[in-house]
Design a protein around this motif. Structure first.
Motif, short mmCIF file in Angstrom:
data_model
loop_
_atom_site.label_atom_id
_atom_site.label_comp_id
_atom_site.label_asym_id
_atom_site.label_seq_id
_atom_site.Cartn_x
_atom_site.Cartn_y
_atom_site.Cartn_z
N LYS A 419 39.14 40.69 30.93
CA LYS A 419 38.30 40.93 29.75
C LYS A 419 37.25 42.00 30.01
O LYS A 419 36.71 42.59 29.08
N PHE A 420 36.95 42.24 31.28
CA PHE A 420 35.97 43.25 31.62
C PHE A 420 36.50 44.65 31.33
O PHE A 420 35.73 45.59 31.13
N PHE A 421 37.84 44.81 31.33
CA PHE A 421 38.48 46.08 30.99
C PHE A 421 39.44 45.84 29.83
O PHE A 421 40.66 45.92 29.98
N PRO A 422 38.92 45.54 28.63
CA PRO A 422 39.79 45.11 27.54
C PRO A 422 40.71 46.20 27.02
O PRO A 422 41.74 45.89 26.41
N THR A 423 40.36 47.47 27.23
CA THR A 423 41.19 48.55 26.68
C THR A 423 42.27 49.00 27.64
O THR A 423 43.08 49.86 27.30
N ILE A 424 42.28 48.48 28.89
CA ILE A 424 43.29 48.89 29.87
C ILE A 424 44.43 47.86 29.83
O ILE A 424 44.28 46.73 30.32
N LYS A 425 45.55 48.25 29.27
CA LYS A 425 46.67 47.33 29.08
C LYS A 425 47.18 46.80 30.40
O LYS A 425 47.50 45.61 30.55
N GLU A 426 47.26 47.70 31.42
CA GLU A 426 47.81 47.29 32.70
C GLU A 426 46.91 46.30 33.44
O GLU A 426 47.35 45.65 34.39
N GLY A 427 45.64 46.21 33.02
CA GLY A 427 44.72 45.32 33.72
C GLY A 427 44.68 43.91 33.18
O GLY A 427 43.97 43.06 33.73
N GLN A 428 45.45 43.61 32.13
CA GLN A 428 45.36 42.29 31.51
C GLN A 428 46.03 41.19 32.33
O GLN A 428 45.83 40.01 32.07
N ALA A 429 46.84 41.59 33.32
CA ALA A 429 47.45 40.58 34.19
C ALA A 429 46.53 40.22 35.36
O ALA A 429 46.89 39.39 36.19
N SER A 430 45.37 40.82 35.41
CA SER A 430 44.45 40.58 36.52
C SER A 430 43.79 39.21 36.40
O SER A 430 43.67 38.64 35.31
N ILE A 431 43.35 38.69 37.54
CA ILE A 431 42.67 37.39 37.60
C ILE A 431 41.47 37.53 38.53
O ILE A 431 41.57 38.14 39.59
N GLY A 432 40.34 36.95 38.12
CA GLY A 432 39.16 36.97 38.98
C GLY A 432 37.88 36.94 38.17
O GLY A 432 37.86 37.35 37.01
N ASP A 433 36.82 36.44 38.79
CA ASP A 433 35.52 36.34 38.14
C ASP A 433 34.51 37.22 38.86
O ASP A 433 34.39 37.16 40.09
N ILE A 434 33.79 38.01 38.09
CA ILE A 434 32.76 38.89 38.63
C ILE A 434 31.41 38.20 38.53
O ILE A 434 31.03 37.66 37.49
N ASN A 435 30.66 38.19 39.61
CA ASN A 435 29.32 37.61 39.64
C ASN A 435 28.36 38.63 40.26
O ASN A 435 28.77 39.59 40.90
N GLY A 436 27.07 38.41 40.06
CA GLY A 436 26.12 39.34 40.65
C GLY A 436 24.72 39.16 40.10
O GLY A 436 24.38 38.13 39.49
#
Length: 662
Positions: A419-436
């Motif tokens: 969801k952090f890169f919603p416009t990148i189609k190839e990135g929708q299979a990614s998994i992980g949570d960003i914290n900071g």
């Protein structure tokens, strides 16, 4: 007994005098009355026409014609009051204790001039102490008139209004034009025929429209005790280009906004004004809620709630100046008007259920509490929904300081990688949570100045996950790997071991403490910084592919330029040079800003980032021990033979694999 005798004597004398005046006429009293009022007030009262009684059954009624009452010497006009005729009824009993109560006053073609000069003197006050308005010995309960003209000038507040009033069968019609707080102003409307000035129980109906500068107002309802405006109950509609202009209308600071329209119920009580159950729009955003203004303290205190089902992010732009055109740069440079912050204290909760925003910006909702105390603005808590997670914390701006002192303390929690890169189609299979975290302090009267002078730290990390193989091949500059992935429609993912972006900020300069992206196919290490003052970027990303593909180009990637015109390019001169195939572990430090967050998030041994940091610490200690013992460091490249192959790869074009050529 003596008091009773005195009272009886006064009443008898008044009755005798009244009988004589009725019998022989009141014209003989014009001179004594005019002289008495002139001597008492210091201004001339003139009655140039007839002065006679008018028959009534209840109270004595008198008619005076061609009446005028002078202004003080400092006023701009000669007369405060003029009228073709004045008719008044008088209550006799209050005369015994020195008060004049007039149940009814009727004016024929009056001209009334009201003024306040630069020193705050008011021409309608007759006492020596201009600041004491209460305790008047003359009270008018009801006022009627035929045609009237009323002018009002206030040199302190830059107000100059000229009103025309006329009585019709439907009531009183009025129109006003002039300036209000320096802005052009017009108004028109209707009211009841009888104006109740002192009756606190009898509401006066009114319907009016007005425009002050760019603010349009419609109102319909009732006023009570018009002279003191002790109460009002109005259905009101406000419309304008920006809510900040309301400061010139009501003297209370509101932020810059896009064009707005609101409708609600305006109610006034003792030391309280409420705008109840309002609804409307600000730009494309809807708003609803209730606000109360307590007027009993040092300054107005606004409290209440504002809700929005759909908030358009573009409508928040004027709050920080992003709607202003800029010659260069992207950070907002519209100054905050902290001088107006002293006009109000506030405690308002704002909630937006969903946010309309550009597709590439994954904001979802907003929830905050705005508190203003003594020119100190605090957003606590401030929470944005972002990419399935939240950015939450506090923002504090101290308007007492010059320039404004700002403090930002935000936590980034569980932002979902796809969801952090919603416009990148190839990135929708990614998994992980960003914290900071984002912790900055600075001084400045604009967002750009605050960030350009800030100090603190910014850190983000991703502790394990998966990312699209195509994206990783792209980062690794593996051209043939990318082509092979696209041609074969490879949807597989790559394990992310750890990703850390940790910056220290000093005087607006962001410098990398660590920039690491470690996966099963490539490691990326980064160095450089970002200048928030000049909006310049100078970052170098060094990818180190872990596979042995001869097509891996393995080139440093430079990110330079400005925020508005970033430039991303590989170093073609170093294309093909092989690295060690592993991240420079010494870059990771156990003192990173994000390390405490990692320890809070995962306290078990399954934290890939903590394992990576432990390995980095161990590697750094081992290198230091070997250096102390005099052992030679290992070569940077894998072997001389590999370097020769890499050089040959630069001199001759690579051979395409069959799959790629097909």
């Amino acid at each position: 007994m003596r008091a009773l005798k005195w009272t009886g004597g006064i009443i008898l004398a008044l009755l005798v005098a009244l009988a004589l005046f009725v019998a022989f006429g009141l014209s003989t009293l014009k001179g004594p009355i005019s002289r008495a009022v002139s001597n008492a007030s210091g201004r001339e009262l003139r009655i140039e026409g007839a002065f006679k009684p008018v028959w009534t059954w209840v109270h004595p009624r008198f008619r005076a014609e061609k009446v005028s009452f002078a202004n003080p010497d400092w006023a701009s006009e000669d007369y405060m009051f003029q009228a073709e005729a004045v008719e008044v009824t008088v209550e006799l009993l209050p005369l015994l204790y020195g008060r004049v109560i007039l149940p009814e006053v009727h004016l024929q073609r009056p001209i009334i001039d009201l003024e306040i000069d630069e020193d705050g003197r008011k021409n309608w006050l007759l006492t020596q102490d201009q600041h004491k308005e209460g305790g008047s010995r003359i009270s008018i309960k009801a006022l009627t008139f035929d045609d009237a003209r009323l002018t009002y000038a206030d040199d302190i507040r830059d107000i100059s209004l000229d009103s025309q009033l006329a009585t019709t069968t439907d009531g009183v019609k009025f129109s006003t034009k002039g300036t209000y707080h320096g802005l052009p102003a017009t108004a028109q409307g209707t009211g009841a025929q009888v104006l109740a000035l002192k009756d606190a129980d009898k509401p006066y109906p009114i319907e009016a429209t007005a425009k002050v500068g760019g603010t349009a107002i419609k109102a319909k309802g009732t006023l009570t005790n018009v002279a003191q405006l002790s109460a009002l109950d109005l259905a009101i509609e406000l419309k304008g280009q920006t809510m900040s202009e309301l400061y010139d209308v009501i003297g209370i600071a509101f932020p810059e906004t896009t064009p707005y329209t609101t409708r609600g119920r305006l109610v006034k009580g003792e030391n309280l004004i409420a705008y109840e159950k309002f609804s409307g729009t600000v730009g494309e955003s809807d708003i609803a809620g209730s606000l109360q203004f307590d007027l009993g303290g040092k300054r107005a205190f606004m409290h209440g709630t504002v809700d929005s089902r759909l908030l358009n992010l573009a409508d928040l732009g004027p709050l920080v100046g992003t709607d202003q055109p800029k010659d260069e740069g992207v950070l907002p440079d519209m100054p905050f008007d902290s001088d107006r912050w002293d006009s109000i204290d506030a405690d308002v909760r704002i909630k937006a259920g969903s946010i309309k925003r550009p597709k590439q910006l994954p904001l979802e909702h907003l929830n905050t509490r705005i508190v203003m105390r003594d020119k100190v603005l605090t957003l606590a808590p401030l929470e944005f929904g972002l990419a399935g997670g939240t950015i939450a914390g506090t923002v504090r701006m101290d308007g007492q300081k010059e320039p404004i002192a700002g403090n930002v303390d935000l936590r980034v929690k569980d932002l979902e990688l796809p969801k952090f890169f919603p416009t990148i189609k190839e990135g929708q299979a990614s998994i992980g949570d960003i914290n900071g975290l984002i912790q900055l302090v600075g001084n400045g009267d604009t967002v750009a100045e605050l960030l350009g002078n800030s100090n603190g730290k910014v850190g983000l990390y991703l502790d394990g996950g998966k990312i699209s193989r195509f994206m990783m091949e792209l980062v690794a500059m593996d051209v043939w790997g990318v082509a092979r992935t696209k041609l074969s429609h490879d949807q597989s993912s790559v394990d992310i071991r750890c990703a850390i972006a940790d910056f220290g900020v000093k005087n607006g300069q962001m410098s990398t403490n660590a920039f690491v992206f470690d996966t099963q196919v490539v490691n990326v290490e980064g160095t450089g910084g970002v200048n928030l003052k000049t909006e310049q970027m100078d970052l170098t990303l060094n990818p180190h592919p872990k596979d042995r593909s001869v097509a891996s180009l393995n080139s440093p990637l430079y990110i330079k330029g400005t925020f508005s015109e970033p430039k991303v390019a590989p170093d073609w001169k170093k294309m093909g040079a092989r690295g060690v195939g592993a991240v420079a572990m010494g870059l990771l430090s156990p003192f990173l800003a994000v390390l405490p967050l990692m320890q809070e998030g995962k306290k078990d041994k399954d934290s890939p980032c903590q394992q990576l940091i432990a390995e980095a610490t161990k590697s750094a200690k081992q290198s230091a021990a070997e250096a102390k013992a005099g052992k030679p460091r290992p070569p940077v490249t894998e072997s001389k033979k590999d370097e020769e192959k890499a050089a040959a790869g630069r001199s001759a074009p690579p051979i395409s694999p069959p799959a790629a050529s097909q």
